[in-house]
Design an enzyme around this catalytic site. Sequence first.
Site, PDB file in Angstrom:
ATOM      1  N   THR A 238     -26.329  14.896 -22.842  1.00 20.96           N
ATOM      2  CA  THR A 238     -25.263  15.841 -22.501  1.00 20.96           C
ATOM      3  C   THR A 238     -24.243  16.012 -23.618  1.00 20.96           C
ATOM      4  O   THR A 238     -23.598  17.041 -23.726  1.00 20.96           O
ATOM      5  CB  THR A 238     -24.491  15.366 -21.256  1.00 20.96           C
ATOM      6  OG1 THR A 238     -23.823  14.131 -21.557  1.00 20.96           O
ATOM      7  CG2 THR A 238     -25.427  15.191 -20.064  1.00 20.96           C
ATOM      8  N   ASN A 239     -24.022  14.974 -24.411  1.00 25.67           N
ATOM      9  CA  ASN A 239     -22.935  14.915 -25.393  1.00 25.67           C
ATOM     10  C   ASN A 239     -21.569  14.948 -24.709  1.00 25.67           C
ATOM     11  O   ASN A 239     -20.565  15.321 -25.317  1.00 25.67           O
ATOM     12  CB  ASN A 239     -23.035  16.025 -26.434  1.00 25.67           C
ATOM     13  CG  ASN A 239     -22.227  15.728 -27.690  1.00 25.67           C
ATOM     14  OD1 ASN A 239     -22.075  14.585 -28.093  1.00 25.67           O
ATOM     15  ND2 ASN A 239     -21.690  16.762 -28.304  1.00 25.67           N
TER      16      ASN A 239
END
Length: 291
Positions: A238-239
Amino acid sequence: MSVLVPAQGPVFRPPPGACDCHMHIYGPPEMYPPAPNSPFPPVAGGDIAAYLKTREVLGLTRAVVVQPSVYGFDNRATLDAMAVLGADARGVAVVPPDVSDAEIDRLTRLGIRGIRFFMIGGGLLGWDDLETLAAKTAAFGWHVQMQMDGRRLHEVEERLARLPGGLVIDHNGKFLEPVGLDHPGFAALRRLIDNGRTWVKTSGVYETSRIGAPDYPDVAALARALIAHAPERCLFATNWPHPSKPDSPPDDAGLIDLFRDWCGGDAVAKRIMVDNAAELYEFPSLTGTGQ
């Protein structure tokens, strides 16, 4: 509820054991002071409590906590978050060139499985440290996690290919300007993947896209091509909490649905989200998942 927590989940529900292979955790500065001269501020609201809510909404199970550059060599925020997540967590740390074997062993026992090299400005480790630290940490089973401008990958391809242990390339190669599939840097990324010791995170398309939401087609084309080329070497992430865009974060649920579309089917999505992550980060098998 924090604005960093999505209001609703994706249409595609990730399978049991789905791993978020790249996220960061921040905390109050009195507990986790930024490194001196760090150009990066902590992300407000990017704490472990908000991530636990986010993970629940998104339907993710496991996580790899990546040391934020803001904290330099102080891995406490990462390790504390991993302790909260328990057996469902692994981590990627930043350690100095003179790190002792005893410290690497301690971090390994706490769940660290990689060392981060952030080569886009603001990281404490540079190219002069790469081979020394890769050798030190590979002896404990760590991989090198590399984030650099992918437009230079062909210039350092042979150097990266010679590193001991594994190599993980961030964010589809992190081309700071979108490139076509025929770019020499992207061709180098594919060759590195083909060596059997390199993985790539099909994440962060929003960071460098010039076309933008909702589909980020200029960068998404790279992610789709990588998955088609070698799904067994790809990772999902997802970061979160999107430190490059803290004031205008992307739709996390929408990014998961985009990822599922790139995969073309649930079986490939499961391979990437569950099986590949379990192999690289040494998560235990889950009964009934086919691992």
